[in-house]
Write a protein that holds these residues in place. Structure first.
Motif: not given
Lengths: 296, 323, 407
Positions: A47-52, A70-72, A77-82, A197-204
């Motif tokens: 999703x990071x790549x695609x939104x970017x 994109x990272x945000x 999405x990570x927050x929502x998932x949680x 944080x985890x989602x942001x890092x993976x998106x990056x």
């Protein structure tokens, strides 16, 4: 094998490995906060790549704006998932939570295919399609972006954990959530933060690598699995170890291709997993992990 | 006869009746094939359920054991001219041995190390299938795997396969149930509650866990052999990591804490999946949404019945009775 | 359930929705559009409406899963044909109904889809599946049920040995490799390296390359593999670079070969890159960008339809197909759609001739002669259920982002 060739494998290995490392770090953060192995981690990368792609290529936003947005977005999405799937079940057995992440990953992958279609999408490298040549060793400019941003993210994270109240609170939760709760830390808020944080890092990771790998809706699974290997090799739960584990996997994998005799190149993807197994059999706590004692 | 025993027998009878009724109601190869797939996936899921529900361990490489059964059967019958039944048995023994070798070192450790090891094994095995050259047929696989047969009677159509697969499922259910009532079963339950407590009661916890793991691998292998002799073709793709995950999802959705749970999970997921695919024909808007809907359903089931369908339904029933 | 952060939740929902809208709006999926000019006109006469029981043809495509880039265009092609046929009066006066099943690129789902089409829908023939694995998984079901199957997949195992009820419309690798080797011999090439996908398509290509390059006396200096989902092939190419080959032959489908083209450029490799027909589509050029320049590949004539001489029997068919497809879907045409078109049209032609009896359709299919399709001119026979020759391939080079025939 010439020295130049060897260096080329190392350069490529470190670059690809640092992407594995970022993903591994993402795994570790969620694991430390909740004990969950998050199978939707690969989808965060994708999703990071695609939104970017949508922001940078389709909407022509400036690089930095597209990257941050994109990272945000993926962090959200990570927050929502949680919030929607993990928190209501936080007292259930860990296995249930792990499987719910599988369900989320299926959902996210399906949604990504609906929105961006089944084919890969091209993303131009941030500094153009050029390589630096050091002797005959080629270093693609995007490699420097990958390495630079990885180092920045890891150092930033270190500072965050060591020098901010929130970071320290998150670490406290990872070490002993009950004690943290007694000390007045909102554990559930920290769990939410760890997903962000985890989602942001993976998106990056997904964003910096997509000019090399192209962005596609199902490209995350392999990256995530390799990242997961990195997590274990570094010692499950050890953040810096996870990054190192990812880099080690990257280097070994590229060297493996280089040293494989003719006709055995097809085994290259098995390489990371053979290392994983050896590690589990010989030193299950990982290279940088400590043996844990178990309680009743 | 205790009330529990009565309920157990009644449940078994209902299940047999439902399964036996399908071929009476329809002879459509489509429905019977769905039945066969539910049986095959059910066999694997029941084994995985034992591992998960009673030994508290997850395997993320069960598709590989399923594949070993399928490839074992295909290779032995096609290359060595082996009798299909013999091939099925040999594949199961070999798979069990491999599981034993993996299980012994990883199950000694506390935590989900088996999950990680099986994940690695699953991927390596899939690559071996792919790179096996002439032996495994490489990525394009091995066609023309022979059918199972007794004398001149070949299990070569969906009805016959249905009638072969389901008795195997029921045998397996009975066997697993008796196993859980045995010494091993009691040991397993003790481990599930507290491994250290079990160990201090002189239960060899590692050995008990390895036994269940090996058993689950053998179950998977048998199901894989049935697949190969029914579809008559094996290639590496069906035996890769996503299917391992799907199997764990089946167990969790069905409920790992009972023998019937995983079977019901396998049935539920297969039927939901097919219904979603067919929904697209009725409502064109659903056509592209099937995968998303599938994900949503899995998440919702787990959210509202975290212990799975079987436990979820029966506990609701219990609440209703109490209220 | 108490919600501790109602504001955060609502805010994130709104932002999430906004992102989804922006993203969705930026690359919304094109909806099938009406073919401009309404239904095809047959001599300007009003077309009789098809009536009666519909003729049912089944189709199995990998609309989702790893095969989706191939399966989705195939599905569009089938929908387009159904639409066009019904607007033009149906088949033998009856409406055509194509029942499309998605096998999600999974063998087990393909088996279920085939049984459903055969038993529930009682189709008279099946087109597809998309992939070789899913095709081979249902071959037996179709053989036993005696239903004609016209696959869109390329594996040689599908039609060799010949199976009574199974046909395929995709070019086999044998012919594509022949075309490449012919070219290399002309160029006097001595040293080649190959890099192939480890999937069925790549490895059956590799097998043919080894065989035919060997026979032509061209040395294979290195052979590498990559996994379909691999994201970086620099290491394999570094190894190849050290062997200093004149040409590098790559066998796979998007996106792997596009990544390889880009990696080659960034490593500064100057050897000629030759690709397979697996990337004969606009997508490859889009993905590889500048790195696609100068790449040579064999492809169906669809991509160079404009350049063909008017005497070419396929030219008119190709141009019409391209125009119709692009009008119907709003997406550039590709060869996979062509496979579905060929399979389906041959089945429909057989139905026109023989009615909707399964055995009669099979017999009529086997008699197909000089069928001018997208992939080539088909001549089926009891010995050949594929029916293409190497003339089905043109050799093209990519120049200025488009295809030109290699003279």
């Amino acid at each position: 094998m010439s020295l130049a060739e060897l260096l080329q494998y190392l350069v490529t290995g470190v670059t690809v490995g640092s992407v594995y490392g970022l993903v591994a770090l993402g795994f570790t953060i969620i694991y430390n906060a909740t004990g969950i192995i998050n199978f939707a981690q690969g989808e965060f990368v994708v999703l990071g790549g695609l939104i970017f792609y949508s922001l940078y290529v389709a909407a022509h936003l400036p690089l930095v704006a597209a990257l941050v947005l994109a990272v945000a977005a993926v962090a959200l999405i990570g927050v929502l998932m949680e919030r929607l799937t993990i928190r209501p079940l936080i007292n259930s057995p860990v296995v249930t939570l792990i499987i719910i992440t599988v369900g989320v990953s299926v959902l996210l992958r399906g949604a990504a295919k609906l929105i961006w279609g089944p084919e890969a999408l091209p993303v131009p490298p941030f500094s153009g399609e050029h390589s630096l040549f050091v002797g005959s060793v080629a270093v693609h400019l995007q490699y420097l972006w990958v390495l630079g941003l990885t180092v920045l993210a890891v150092v930033g994270l270190r500072l965050f954990f060591d020098h901010t109240i929130v970071g320290k609170a998150m670490q406290a939760c990872a070490i002993n959530s009950e004690a943290a709760q007694l000390a007045g830390i909102s554990v559930s808020r920290m769990v939410q933060g760890s997903f962000a944080l985890s989602a942001a890092l993976s998106a990056l990771a997904g964003i910096v690598i997509c000019p090399i790998t192209l962005a596609s809706y199902d490209g995350g699974a392999l990256l995530a699995l390799k990242g997961f290997c990195g997590t274990i090799i570094g010692g499950l739960g050890n953040g810096l170890g996870a990054v190192m584990g990812g880099v080690i996997i990257g280097i070994l994998e590229k060297l493996g291709i280089g040293f494989a005799p003719q006709g055995y190149a097809g085994y290259q993807d098995a390489f990371a997993f053979v290392v994983l197994l050896l590690m589990l059999f010989i030193r299950p706590s990982g290279l940088f992990g400590r043996q844990r004692t178990e309680g009743i | 006869m205790s009330a529990e025993r009565k309920r157990e027998i009644l449940g078994f009878a209902v299940a047999v009746a439902i399964v036996a009724a399908l071929p009476v109601v329809t002879r459509s190869a489509y429905w019977l094939s769905i039945g066969v797939f539910i049986a095959l996936h059910g066999i694997v899921a029941i084994g995985l359920g034992l591992l998960l529900g009673y030994a508290g361990q997850v395997s993320l490489g069960q598709a590989a054991f399923y594949g070993m059964g399928a490839y074992g059967s295909a290779i032995l019958t096609l290359h060595l001219g082996c009798n299909p039944w013999l091939a099925m048995g040999a594949a199961a023994v070999a798979t069990g041995l491999i599981a034993y070798v993996i299980g012994v070192p990883t199950l000694k450790l506390h935590g989900h190390y088996l999950a990680m090891a099986t994940l690695g094994i699953g991927i390596i095995v899939r690559i071996l299938f792919n790179e096996g050259g002439h032996i495994t047929g490489g990525p394009s696989g091995l066609p023309a795997v022979p059918n199972l047969a007794i004398g001149g009677f070949a299990f070569d159509n969906d009805l016959r396969m249905y009638c072969l697969a389901w008795p195997i499922v029921f045998l397996q259910v009975v066997f697993s149930r008796n196993l859980l009532r045995s010494r091993l079963g009691r040991a397993l339950r003790a481990i599930h509650d507290s491994e250290i407590a079990a160990r201090s009661c002189a239960i060899n916890t590692a050995k008990a866990k390895v036994m269940v793991f090996v058993l689950s691998a053998v179950y998977a292998s048998v199901a894989g052999s049935l697949y190969a002799h029914w579809v008559n073709f094996v290639n590496p793709h069906p035996f890769s990591f996503p299917f391992s995950l799907e199997l764990v999802v089946m167990v969790m959705v069905g409920g790992a804490a009972s023998i019937w749970g995983p079977l019901i999970g396998a049935a539920a997921l297969t039927i939901i999946d097919q219904s979603l695919l067919q929904l697209g024909h009725v409502f064109p808007i659903a056509e592209d949404l099937d995968i998303v809907l599938f994900g949503i359903i899995v998440v919702l089931v787990l959210l509202f019945m975290p212990r799975g369908l079987v436990r979820g339904l029966s506990s609701q029933e219990a609440e209703r009775r109490a209220g | 359930m108490r919600c501790p952060y109602p504001r955060l939740l609502i805010a994130s929902c709104i932002v999430g929705l906004a992102v989804a809208l922006v993203v969705g709006g930026g690359c919304a999926k094109p909806q099938p559009q009406q073919v401009p000019g309404g239904p095809p006109k047959v001599g300007e006469m009003p077309v009789p409406q098809p009536a009666g029981e519909p003729i049912k043809v089944g189709a199995i495509f990998s609309v989702t899963g790893p095969g989706a880039p191939l399966g989705e265009p195939e599905k569009f092609a089938a929908e387009m044909i159904e639409d066009a046929v019904n607007k033009a009066g149906g088949i033998n006066g009856r409406p055509l109904k194509i029942i499309i099943e998605d096998d999600q690129t999974e063998e087990a789902k393909a088996v279920l889809a085939a049984k459903k089409l055969i038993e529930q829908d009682k189709v008279c023939a099946i087109v597809g599946p998309t992939m070789s694995g899913t095709t081979l998984a249902i071959v037996d079901s179709c053989q036993k049920a005696e239903v004609p199957l016209f696959s869109c997949a390329a594996s040689a195992k599908i039609t060799h040995p010949v199976k009574k009820w199974v046909f395929s419309s995709a070019q086999t690798d044998v012919l594509a490799v022949q075309r490449i080797v012919e070219y290399l011999k002309q160029q006097g090439t001595k040293r080649a390296a190959i890099i192939c996908d480890s999937n069925a398509f790549g490895q059956s290509g590799a097998e043919q390359l080894r065989k035919q390059l060997g026979e032509a006396g061209i040395q294979i200096v290195d052979e590498e593999k990559f996994a379909t989902k691999d994201t970086d092939m620099t290491a394999q190419l570094t190894k190849i670079k050290a062997q200093n080959p004149e040409v590098i032959i790559c066998w796979g489908t998007n996106p792997g070969p596009a990544i390889i083209a880009k990696n080659m450029k960034s490593l500064g490799i100057t050897a000629q890159l030759i690709n397979s027909h697996g990337v004969a589509n606009q997508k490859f050029i889009e993905l590889a960008g500048d790195a696609a320049e100068g790449v040579i590949l064999p492809c169906g004539k669809l991509l160079v339809a404009d350049e063909l001489p008017d005497s070419d029997p396929q030219k008119a068919t190709l141009l019409k197909f391209r125009k119709d497809y692009e009008a119907f879907t709003g997406k550039p045409v590709n060869t996979f759609a062509g496979h579905a078109f060929d399979s389906l049209q041959m089945v429909l032609q057989a139905i026109r001739k023989a009615g909707d009896d399964r055995a009669a359709i099979r017999d009529a299919l086997e008699q197909t002669k000089d069928f001018v399709g997208i992939t080539g001119v088909f001549n089926l026979s009891p010995e050949d259920h594929n029916g293409l020759t190497k003339d089905a391939f043109a050799l093209v080079v990519i120049k200025n982002g488009t295809w030109t025939q290699v003279k």
